[in-house]
Design a protein around this motif. Structure first.
Motif, short mmCIF file in Angstrom:
data_model
loop_
_atom_site.label_atom_id
_atom_site.label_comp_id
_atom_site.label_asym_id
_atom_site.label_seq_id
_atom_site.Cartn_x
_atom_site.Cartn_y
_atom_site.Cartn_z
N UNK A 139 56.05 14.98 -38.63
CA UNK A 139 56.64 14.35 -37.64
C UNK A 139 58.20 14.90 -37.60
N UNK A 140 58.62 15.35 -36.57
CA UNK A 140 60.13 15.98 -36.62
C UNK A 140 61.07 14.96 -35.72
N UNK A 141 60.66 14.00 -35.10
CA UNK A 141 61.52 13.04 -34.37
C UNK A 141 60.65 11.75 -34.10
N UNK A 142 61.44 10.43 -34.15
CA UNK A 142 60.99 9.38 -33.83
C UNK A 142 62.06 8.52 -32.92
N UNK A 143 61.37 7.88 -32.03
CA UNK A 143 62.57 7.19 -31.31
C UNK A 143 62.35 5.62 -31.43
N UNK A 144 63.27 4.66 -30.99
CA UNK A 144 62.97 3.22 -31.20
C UNK A 144 61.73 2.72 -30.88
#
Length: 188
Positions: A104-109
């Motif tokens: 995983x390279x990004x995760x948002x709220x």
């Protein structure tokens, strides 16, 4: 091309709006694909910890009670929901689920909120969730801290890599076995 044509025709605001909508569509389409790279069980992948023979036999027999989900890509509203559905299905036949966020390279709220909700739902089913591949300073780890993931899943369930998380999952199964054995002896 269409955006440039609208801009040349003289309506720059329409061109900008179309460009934003097109970019959003391309982003969602590209990232809403399934983020679950693979699903397997503790019988297929064990920790590297050397165990006593009786523990190893128990884990060979009961390793399927550990579910492992290998995740790849960005976790946001669309993809995190797909992940949650896959994990819930896996949890139907697992006592512990390890989610490996190495890819995983990004995760948002929204992605964090879905993981929080998933943790609570699994807990209600008496299934523990562990997260692997969280390192200090890592972008994903920082997002989990920023959006308060530890309110649903304590940091004692966060691990630097999959092997350490698998070791913890195996320890959970072994502790349950030992507690059941002790309980049975007390009843005798």
């Amino acid at each position: 091309v269409l955006v440039a044509a609208i801009a040349v025709a003289g309506n720059m605001m329409h061109a900008i709006a179309l460009g934003v909508v097109a970019s959003l569509f391309i982003f969602v389409r590209g990232n809403a694909r399934g983020v679950v790279r693979s699903i397997f069980h503790g019988t297929e992948r064990r920790s590297l910890k050397v165990r006593h023979a009786d523990e190893a036999r128990f884990l060979e027999t009961n390793g399927a009670r550990i579910g492992i989900v290998d995740v790849d890509g960005a976790l946001f509203f669309g993809s995190a929901d797909l992940l949650a559905r896959s994990v819930e299905k896996l949890a139907e036949r697992s006592d512990v689920v390890v989610i490996d966020l190495r890819g995983v390279f990004d995760i948002d709220s929204t992605g964090v909120r879905i993981l929080q909700q998933l943790t609570r739902r699994l807990s209600g089913r008496h299934c523990r969730m562990l997260i692997a591949s969280l390192r200090p300073g890592n972008r994903v780890t920082e997002a989990l801290v920023t959006y308060h993931m530890e309110a649903a899943l304590p940091r004692s369930c966060w691990f630097a890599d999959l092997d350490v998380a698998l070791e913890a999952a195996e320890d959970i199964l072994l502790a349950e076995r030992d507690a059941l054995s002790t309980s049975n002896r007390l009843l005798e």
